[in-house]
Design a protein around this motif. Structure first.
Motif: not given
Length: 269
Positions: A169-177
């Motif tokens: 869970x959790x918003x993790x990562x890079x916008x485009x991907x």
């Protein structure tokens, strides 16, 4: 800096390799063998009050230990900790990363070249998933090339370690991907990496991302719509098999989206 780290490695402070939210990566040299490595020094104070980030801080060495060794992953060599920093020593990849290679290439790769890089990346991701590790930040910047120009997936700073049917869970990562289900606020599984890998493949073939926006909010909106297109001027020379694989990876319906193993079968089938 950790006395034990300085005892075992000479830190090349003048050779900064990379910089992230919580730390800096430098080249270091083993005092016993003379071999070169990379050391990521993470400032623990920067994660104070951020529970998800603090969790990631502790998870990175655990995730690396679980997936090492593997020929297409940056291998964990040692960890050191002092009052202020966590130091993670890994393989050094002296050649360029995929992001720099895409920029140098000036756009799309020939499909044969993209296939070779992508197959190695998916081998790494599939191995991670078998070990219960979700990378959660697969992007060209984290696809490195070692001395033999072999792909090494790096930077497990956003990884999640799950067991069995557990979810992350959790918003993790890079916008485009980032995958749509990450943005939804619900729990999600390993197929978020498959989505990210699909974006990487699309960029290698097209020279631009499949879901675009001028701001992070616009990018997220485009990702949530997941309206996948193949402009003829760019994809006219791309094989139907490659486009079909992209459709199966960049599928908003997680249940219909391919797993990493299915993607590998599609590549080699």
């Amino acid at each position: 800096m950790s006395a034990a780290l300085k005892r075992d490695y000479q830190i090349c402070d003048c050779e900064e390799i990379g910089r992230g939210r919580f730390g800096t990566v430098f080249k270091c040299v083993s005092r016993s063998t003379g071999d070169s490595f990379a050391v990521k020094s993470i400032d623990k104070s920067l994660t104070a009050g951020a529970s998800l980030d603090a969790q990631c801080l502790l998870t990175e060495p655990k995730a690396l230990a679980l997936v090492s060794p593997h020929p297409h992953l940056v291998q964990l060599r040692a960890t050191y900790e002092d009052d202020s920093h966590l130091h993670i020593v890994t393989d050094l990849c002296p050649n360029s990363d995929l992001h720099a290679l895409i920029l140098a290439n000036g756009g799309a790769f020939p499909e044969r070249d993209a296939r070779s890089i992508f197959a190695q990346l998916m081998t790494a991701v599939s191995h991670c998933h078998r070990k219960g590790v979700i990378h959660r930040d697969v992007k060209p910047d984290n696809v490195l090339f070692d001395s033999w120009n072999s792909v090494r997936l790096a930077d497990f700073g956003s990884a999640a370690v799950v067991a069995g049917a557990e979810a992350a869970a959790g918003v993790v990562g890079t916008p485009y991907y980032v995958a749509p289900e990450v943005l939804s606020g619900w729990e999600y599984g390993e197929k978020v990496d498959v989505w990210s890998c699909g974006v990487v493949l699309y960029i290698m073939l097209a020279g631009f991302p499949p879901f675009y926006g001028e701001t992070a909010v616009e990018i997220f909106d485009a990702v949530l719509r997941a309206n996948l297109r193949f402009p003829t001027r760019v994809f006219g020379s791309v094989s139907p098999a490659a486009k079909d694989l992209l459709r199966r990876m960049l599928c908003k319906d997680v249940y219909r989206r391919f797993s990493a193993e299915q993607v590998l079968s599609g590549i080699h089938g």
